[in-house]
Design an enzyme around this catalytic site. Structure first.
Site, PDB file in Angstrom:
ATOM      1  N   THR A   1      20.303 -40.305   2.967  1.00 26.23           N
ATOM      2  CA  THR A   1      20.522 -39.478   1.777  1.00 26.23           C
ATOM      3  C   THR A   1      21.793 -38.661   1.920  1.00 26.23           C
ATOM      4  OG1 THR A   1      18.154 -39.344   1.300  1.00 26.23           O
ATOM      5  CG2 THR A   1      19.553 -37.627   0.359  1.00 26.23           C
TER       6      THR A   1
ATOM      7  N   GLU B   1       0.828  -1.211   0.000  1.00 29.53           N
ATOM      8  CA  GLU B   1       0.000   0.000   0.000  1.00 29.53           C
ATOM      9  C   GLU B   1       0.861   1.260   0.000  1.00 29.53           C
ATOM     10  OE1 GLU B   1      -2.113  -2.922   2.877  1.00 29.53           O
ATOM     11  OE2 GLU B   1      -0.119  -2.620   2.008  1.00 29.53           O
TER      12      GLU B   1
END
Length: 336
Positions: free
Chosen positions: A202, A53
């Site tokens: 992983t 704004e």
């Protein structure tokens, strides 16, 4: 599409330009319209900087027009002092008579108060214009404040016959399914999320960096769960390129789900709004089985393995499919 929706669509376009730069703040766009013409527009560019704004009103050259203008904003204007002053005050002081809002802010210090403050000052306020689109744009922000956890995106690649990798030894390299195009998309995903997590196996077998190397943007916070201290100190995730969080729990019988609860507590403390879960299969399936996911991106490749590590099992509503090449697609699923 009516005229209010047309200008709200422009707010969404503007807001999306800051994707990956505003967290933990939401993405917001604003447009000022007078006599059927856009006279100012702006968006929240970065956390800590001016709100949409403020930028939109500042861009209006002839401020006398504001007293007969409408300001459109994709998210309810704030009414509290944070890093910047309340946008409601600026709208009121600018004598803008009409405000059109896409959706309300879930943040407790804002929700509904901005709209009430504007109306209490004689300003006409319309809410709910393209509400679902506005909520979707800030789904990470909304999830964090409504569910008190990050927005969770699961991501993996698999063969056309349903395997994410072959069975291999730690020294053997992973099966590569990605193409340069899908790799860039994956790194874009990293750049637009706050954190990324992989499992212990992983890290040990693949030694990933988990950084954003093939897309321009910030690196996510790197996370892994290492309950038994198996990850070596020389792992790439411990380099100095970006911060890393390791969830450690001393009890040998600690479950993966308990580790996830610990993870969420850590992320809440750090104001992390979004998390990518990249693997491996056990970690992905744990999130799925505990219904802790919002979106899944599954890369399907033409390759076949015949045997190996099965892809996670998931059910969800298909949002769309990205076609990267013949037989090479990414399916995007939603948990709803």
């Amino acid at each position: 599409m009516n005229i209010d929706e047309l200008y709200m669509q422009r707010c969404l376009q503007l807001a999306g330009m800051a994707e990956g730069h505003t967290s933990p703040n939401p993405m917001v766009g604003a447009v000022v319209v007078c006599d059927g013409r856009i006279i100012g527009e702006g968006y929240h560019r970065r956390c800590g900087e001016a709100h949409a704004e403020v930028n939109a009103i500042a861009s209006v050259h002839d401020k006398s027009l504001l007293s007969r203008s409408t300001i459109y904003v994709s998210l309810e204007p704030c009414s509290h002092y944070g890093k910047t002053p309340p946008c409601c005050n600026l709208i009121i002081n600018s004598k803008i008579p009409r405000v059109v809002v896409g959706c309300l802010d879930p943040f407790p210090e804002v929700s509904g108060r901005g709209v009430r403050r504007l109306r209490d000052n004689g300003i006409e306020v319309i809410t709910g214009v393209l509400e679902q689109e506005c909520l979707w744009l800030n789904r990470k922000f909304m999830t964090f404040h409504n569910l008190h956890r990050p927005y969770i995106t699961l991501k993996w690649a698999q063969s056309s016959d349903g395997y994410i990798d072959r069975v291999r030894e730690a020294h053997e390299k992973a099966t590569i399914f990605s193409t340069p195009t899908t790799r860039a998309w994956s790194h874009r995903l990293r750049a637009t999320n706050d954190a990324i997590i992989v499992g212990t196996n992983t890290v040990i077998t693949d030694n990933p960096s988990l950084t954003t190397r093939y897309w321009c943007g910030k690196n996510p916070l790197r996370i892994t769960i290492d309950r038994h201290g198996r990850i070596p100190a020389c792992a790439t995730i411990f380099d100095s390129s970006t911060p890393t969080l390791v969830i450690k729990e001393e009890c040998n019988n600690t479950t993966q789900a308990t580790s996830i609860n610990t993870l969420f507590n850590c992320l809440r403390e750090r104001n992390i709004h979004s998390l990518i879960v990249e693997g491996g299969r056990e970690l992905l399936q744990t999130f799925i089985d505990n219904n802790l996911w919002d979106e899944a991106r599954i890369e399907i490749t033409p390759a076949t393995l015949g045997d190996g590590i099965k892809a996670p099992h998931i059910n969800g509503s298909k949002l769309k499919t990205l076609n990267h090449a013949p037989g090479h697609n990414t399916h995007i699923l939603l948990n709803r």
